[in-house]
Design an enzyme around this catalytic site. Sequence first.
Site, PDB file in Angstrom:
ATOM      1  N   ILE A 230     -18.404 -35.359 -34.397  1.00 65.30           N
ATOM      2  CA  ILE A 230     -17.420 -35.024 -35.428  1.00 65.30           C
ATOM      3  C   ILE A 230     -16.673 -36.299 -35.844  1.00 65.30           C
ATOM      4  O   ILE A 230     -15.600 -36.231 -36.443  1.00 65.30           O
ATOM      5  CB  ILE A 230     -16.417 -33.930 -34.973  1.00 65.30           C
ATOM      6  CG1 ILE A 230     -15.866 -34.198 -33.568  1.00 65.30           C
ATOM      7  CG2 ILE A 230     -17.065 -32.551 -34.983  1.00 65.30           C
ATOM      8  CD1 ILE A 230     -14.805 -35.203 -33.499  1.00 65.30           C
ATOM      9  N   ARG A 232     -18.126 -40.121 -37.178  1.00 69.12           N
ATOM     10  CA  ARG A 232     -18.784 -40.611 -38.385  1.00 69.12           C
ATOM     11  C   ARG A 232     -20.281 -40.686 -38.100  1.00 69.12           C
ATOM     12  O   ARG A 232     -20.689 -40.983 -36.968  1.00 69.12           O
ATOM     13  CB  ARG A 232     -18.285 -42.020 -38.751  1.00 69.12           C
ATOM     14  CG  ARG A 232     -16.871 -42.073 -39.257  1.00 69.12           C
ATOM     15  CD  ARG A 232     -16.772 -41.519 -40.685  1.00 69.12           C
ATOM     16  NE  ARG A 232     -15.449 -41.648 -41.235  1.00 69.12           N
ATOM     17  CZ  ARG A 232     -14.523 -40.683 -41.253  1.00 69.12           C
ATOM     18  NH1 ARG A 232     -14.794 -39.490 -40.729  1.00 69.12           N
ATOM     19  NH2 ARG A 232     -13.347 -40.890 -41.794  1.00 69.12           N
ATOM     20  N   ASP A 256     -21.455 -32.822 -37.621  1.00 67.80           N
ATOM     21  CA  ASP A 256     -20.626 -32.598 -38.812  1.00 67.80           C
ATOM     22  C   ASP A 256     -20.789 -33.758 -39.788  1.00 67.80           C
ATOM     23  O   ASP A 256     -20.392 -33.655 -40.941  1.00 67.80           O
ATOM     24  CB  ASP A 256     -19.152 -32.470 -38.396  1.00 67.80           C
ATOM     25  CG  ASP A 256     -18.241 -32.143 -39.567  1.00 67.80           C
ATOM     26  OD1 ASP A 256     -18.625 -31.275 -40.378  1.00 67.80           O
ATOM     27  OD2 ASP A 256     -17.166 -32.755 -39.693  1.00 67.80           O
ATOM     28  N   GLU A 261     -24.628 -39.499 -45.488  1.00 68.38           N
ATOM     29  CA  GLU A 261     -24.263 -38.217 -46.092  1.00 68.38           C
ATOM     30  C   GLU A 261     -23.904 -38.390 -47.567  1.00 68.38           C
ATOM     31  O   GLU A 261     -23.378 -39.450 -47.944  1.00 68.38           O
ATOM     32  CB  GLU A 261     -23.103 -37.560 -45.312  1.00 68.38           C
ATOM     33  CG  GLU A 261     -21.862 -38.406 -45.194  1.00 68.38           C
ATOM     34  CD  GLU A 261     -20.864 -37.827 -44.193  1.00 68.38           C
ATOM     35  OE1 GLU A 261     -21.256 -37.446 -43.077  1.00 68.38           O
ATOM     36  OE2 GLU A 261     -19.688 -37.763 -44.569  1.00 68.38           O
ATOM     37  N   HIS A 279     -19.732 -32.344 -43.206  1.00 67.34           N
ATOM     38  CA  HIS A 279     -18.513 -33.147 -42.989  1.00 67.34           C
ATOM     39  C   HIS A 279     -17.280 -32.310 -43.354  1.00 67.34           C
ATOM     40  O   HIS A 279     -16.520 -32.657 -44.266  1.00 67.34           O
ATOM     41  CB  HIS A 279     -18.552 -34.451 -43.812  1.00 67.34           C
ATOM     42  CG  HIS A 279     -17.546 -35.471 -43.342  1.00 67.34           C
ATOM     43  ND1 HIS A 279     -17.725 -36.823 -43.496  1.00 67.34           N
ATOM     44  CD2 HIS A 279     -16.341 -35.340 -42.720  1.00 67.34           C
ATOM     45  CE1 HIS A 279     -16.686 -37.478 -43.002  1.00 67.34           C
ATOM     46  NE2 HIS A 279     -15.823 -36.582 -42.528  1.00 67.34           N
TER      47      HIS A 279
HETATM   48  O1  GLV Z   1     -13.482 -37.410 -41.826  1.00 70.34           O
HETATM   49  C1  GLV Z   1     -12.388 -37.028 -42.070  1.00 70.34           C
HETATM   50  C2  GLV Z   1     -11.216 -37.834 -41.966  1.00 70.34           C
HETATM   51  O2  GLV Z   1     -11.320 -39.031 -41.691  1.00 70.34           O
HETATM   52  O3  GLV Z   1     -10.126 -37.286 -42.186  1.00 70.34           O
END
Ligand code: GLV
Length: 313
Positions: A230, A232, A256, A261, A279
């Site tokens: 979750i 990058r 995610d 992406e 994401h």
């Molecule tokens: O990926 C989402 C964020 O950085 O808020």
Amino acid sequence: MENICVLLTYPVPEYLVQKLEKRFTVFKFREVASNPQLLREISNSIRAIVGTSVCGADAGLIDALPKLEIVASYSVGFDKIDLVKCKERGITVTNTPDVLTDDVADSAIGLALATLRRMCVCDRFVRSGKWKKGDFELTTKFSGKSIGIVGLGRIGSAIAKRAEAFGSSISYHSRSEKPESNYKYYSNIIDLATNCQILFVACALTKETHHIVDRKVIDALGPKGIIINIGRGAHIDEPELVSALLEGRLAGAGLDVFEHEPEVPEELLGLENVVLQPHAGSDTVETSVAMSDLVIDNLEACFQNKPVLTPVI
Ligand SMILES: O=CC(=O)O
């Protein structure tokens, strides 16, 4: 403040657009980029950029905006902002930490549950009518598994707190040991992967953490291991992840985020042992409002010469 010009580099929820437009003169990058004449005209007036985790502010854009004072990101991550350039120019950078922590940690646990208990496959099983022909196969238990967390910051800690409620044993890897934490620390990510069953990636993306999960880490986790990302996409060497999943050297993944992406490797789309999200870790209505309010509060503080609320630099 209506005269202050703000450049929005990527689409954000309508709530934030409206709040921005009530206070500032807002230009949307997509409209401006297709109109070089307009870009030239406004470049001397833009004093703020509002970016996101997808598009922040790179050196070229910052250089083109001589009056830029602040980059206020609608994201906690700031890997899409050229911080060196901002520092050189004395430009303030803000992000949206804390307000999204719960959602991202909830998503991480949700991905782990969905991957191990094969919830998306189960859902398709019921919808397709296959259940009428026989029961679904057995899945894998989540409670009590050993959890490894890469990055014990706000989000990593929130994942740990949730995993505790599932009776998990928790260990972590980060740049340095957190003296306030009782979880087992590994200074080497391979040792962490060797000693856990589910590896959560929750650190910030930097030069040091780019591809922090490589073939060696995947192999240390082993064929029963699960990766949940979750953070990058670029935290993981994606071709290595794909081949490990295809070759059965890794049991599954809940993702995610992806390296390129919204492009997702074709091979992943055909795998039943992966759960894929667009994401969307922090994308709830409630958190979007909180993030938007924080962006606005940071901009207002900056232009009232007050300390910004959540400075990155
Ligand atoms: O990926 C989402 C964020 O950085 O808020």
